[in-house]
Design an enzyme around this catalytic site. Structure first.
Site, PDB file in Angstrom:
ATOM      1  N   LYS B  83       0.814  -1.216   0.000  1.00 40.74           N
ATOM      2  CA  LYS B  83       0.000   0.000   0.000  1.00 40.74           C
ATOM      3  C   LYS B  83       0.846   1.264   0.000  1.00 40.74           C
ATOM      4  O   LYS B  83       1.833   1.365   0.735  1.00 40.74           O
ATOM      5  CB  LYS B  83      -0.894   0.038   1.248  1.00 40.74           C
ATOM      6  CG  LYS B  83      -2.043  -0.976   1.237  1.00 40.74           C
ATOM      7  CD  LYS B  83      -2.871  -0.837   2.518  1.00 40.74           C
ATOM      8  CE  LYS B  83      -3.820  -1.993   2.723  1.00 40.74           C
ATOM      9  NZ  LYS B  83      -4.972  -1.961   1.817  1.00 40.74           N
ATOM     10  N   GLY B 155     -10.967  -2.928   8.611  1.00 33.58           N
ATOM     11  CA  GLY B 155     -10.628  -3.069  10.016  1.00 33.58           C
ATOM     12  C   GLY B 155     -11.818  -3.144  10.950  1.00 33.58           C
ATOM     13  O   GLY B 155     -11.664  -3.030  12.162  1.00 33.58           O
ATOM     14  N   GLY B 216     -13.958  -5.236   5.543  1.00 31.60           N
ATOM     15  CA  GLY B 216     -14.897  -5.728   6.554  1.00 31.60           C
ATOM     16  C   GLY B 216     -15.302  -7.179   6.390  1.00 31.60           C
ATOM     17  O   GLY B 216     -16.097  -7.690   7.173  1.00 31.60           O
ATOM     18  N   SER B 238      -8.082  -7.631   8.062  1.00 35.70           N
ATOM     19  CA  SER B 238      -8.020  -8.030   9.471  1.00 35.70           C
ATOM     20  C   SER B 238      -8.786  -9.326   9.725  1.00 35.70           C
ATOM     21  O   SER B 238      -8.520 -10.021  10.701  1.00 35.70           O
ATOM     22  CB  SER B 238      -8.605  -6.906  10.320  1.00 35.70           C
ATOM     23  OG  SER B 238      -8.185  -5.648   9.826  1.00 35.70           O
TER      24      SER B 238
END
Lengths: 203, 294
Positions: B83, B155, B216, B238
């Protein structure tokens, strides 16, 4: 699968049903090329779908991912059996790796079909920054074929029985042995359907 | 015989095509990268902290340390992404010099420029950018992005924003295919997007580059939901390494992404995975990463 209305096209009956292994990768692009040629195609993700098809395209994608999914989907053994029985197959990039008898720089648990006597080095041309496009002279085609190579396998050795149909910088990139044809590049990424047409014509 | 050319748009887009139907996993160490590759990831996203930790820690989030990216490149044979901050073209230059396979110009990092995104045509490495709607997606494509991912809300372990963004992008594509020529001018104006790209969508019924989903996703069912809504592959951040037992969850998400329409397989792979990441409701958030990008 066919959406062709009755009364349109050939009345001589359906041609062979061409499967496209659809576990991961550029399978939809292959289906589009087959459809553009008027061939009937079938996405193959399960043994039941494999049983329907007369021939198979193994698309580009990540060969390690496909190898894992071939096992978990229960496709590996029946597919290996069909291929050993001579089902025609056209493999591109990861598909070439799956068909090769010897794979260098693969994962130790990576499985393949031992179908064509070649040695390929995974990502042998390098990383994505080394991916490229170029024109190839292909045996049997009058005009050059524009080819896109993406983190492509590098053919380091071809067996005595293997026919080389195209080379790039003297390295074989399109090879055939009987009913198995494999390319290091991606004919599905351009609108040129000549290699798919060659495969269909061979069925 | 024509030249051998690298870094062209078909070559950039080609790698995105190869990742379709796959799962791209966020990893912060070489060990996690191995777990991701073992589980069947098509690529890994190398970053210093997963978005859930960036959210917890606050402060400025930047490009990862090159040493850490190189360690991950050395650990796996699948493509490695990394990133850069929005507009931070020097971070992107560094990532290209490191030989990463894809740069994510990402809203998860703190933006470096509040008006301009990176000129992605100036690079040989392909870029992926986030989008919350079709206009944003087309602006990123007009800047040279070779892949779009719906942003979702990274996240959080909460799929609601990913669904909102995917539905918005896919829904507007469908509506544009129904529009007549005169209406396409209005679509371009309303989307603040280049008219030729809008006209191309009207003709093809699809984005000019692959559309993936991010932000998500935490379960195999989330991945299959994104795929059924029209995503062509998924990013899981995550959701894997913040869960109780990452390896089996990673593998289950890979299988769910392939067999996304087969509920029997989805039921099988969803069993016994342990607890997913806890997750956060949207009204509990201080910062909405999806608002970053212009």
């Amino acid at each position: 699968m066919s959406t062709t209305p009755i009364g349109v096209g050939e009345l001589s009956g359906r041609g062979p049903l061409v499967g496209v292994l659809a576990l991961q990768g550029a399978f939809a692009a292959h289906e589009q090329r087959l459809t553009a040629l008027g061939a009937a195609s079938q996405a193959v993700r399960t043994p039941d779908e494999l049983a329907l098809v007369d021939a198979l395209v193994l698309p580009g994608g990540e060969s390690t991912t496909m190898s894992m999914l071939l096992t978990t989907s229960g496709l590996f053994d029946p597919l290996k059996g069909r291929l050993a029985d001579g089902m025609p197959v056209f493999g591109t990039c990861a598909g070439m790796i799956l068909c090769a008898t010897e794979v260098l720089d693969g994962r130790p648990d990576q499985r393949g079909f031992d179908l064509i006597d070649i040695t390929v080095r995974r990502n042998g041309y390098g990383r994505q920054l080394d991916s490229f496009e170029t024109d190839l002279d292909v045996a049997g085609l009058d005009e050059p074929f524009h080819a896109v190579f993406i983190r492509a396998p590098y053919v380091e050795r071809v067996g005595a029985e293997v026919e080389v149909l195209a080379r790039h910088d003297d390295v074989p990139v399109l090879v055939r042995d009987g009913s198995c044809t494999v390319a290091a590049f991606h004919p599905e990424l351009t609108n040129d359907t000549r290699l798919h047409a060659m495969f269909i014509a061979s069925l | 015989m024509s030249a051998h050319t690298t870094g062209t748009f078909p070559v950039k887009r080609g790698l995105a095509e190869m990742m379709k139907g796959g799962v791209i996993m966020d990893v912060v160490t070489a060990e996690q990268a191995k777990v991701a590759e073992d589980a069947g990831a098509v690529a890994v996203m190398a970053l210093e902290r997963v978005p859930a930790d960036i959210r917890r820690d606050g402060g400025v989030a930047r490009m990862s340390d090159p040493e850490m990216i190189e360690a991950i490149q050395g650990a796996v044979s699948i493509p490695v992404m990394a990133k850069a901050r929005i507009g931070h073209f020097v971070e992107a230059q560094i990532l290209q010099a490191l030989g990463v396979d894809f740069v994510d110009e990402s809203e998860v990092l703190t933006p470096a420029d509040e008006a301009h995104h990176i000129d992605k045509f100036a690079f040989d490495v392909p870029f992926v950018c986030g989008a919350t709607n079709l206009g944003e997606a087309l602006r990123r494509i007009s800047e040279g992005a070779a892949m779009i991912r719906s942003k979702g809300e990274a996240g959080t372990g909460n799929v609601v924003e990913a669904v909102r963004h995917l539905r918005s992008i896919v829904g507007d594509i469908k509506r544009i295919t129904q529009a007549d020529q005169a209406e396409l001018f209005d679509w371009a104006k309303r989307l603040q997007a280049p008219l030729p790209l809008v006209q191309e969508i009207a003709e093809t019924g699809t984005l000019p580059v692959p559309l993936f989903c991010a932000g998500g996703l935490a379960t195999p069912a989330d991945a299959a939901l994104a795929m059924q809504l029209g995503a062509q592959a998924v990013f899981v951040g995550s959701g894997i390494f913040k869960s109780d037992d990452p390896a089996p969850r990673a593998k289950a998400i890979v299988e769910a992404t392939t067999h996304f329409r087969d509920a029997a397989i989805l039921a099988k792979v969803s069993r016994g995975l342990g607890a997913p990441m806890t997750g956060i409701g949207m009204d509990e958030l201080d910062v909405h990463y999806a608002d970053r990008g212009w």
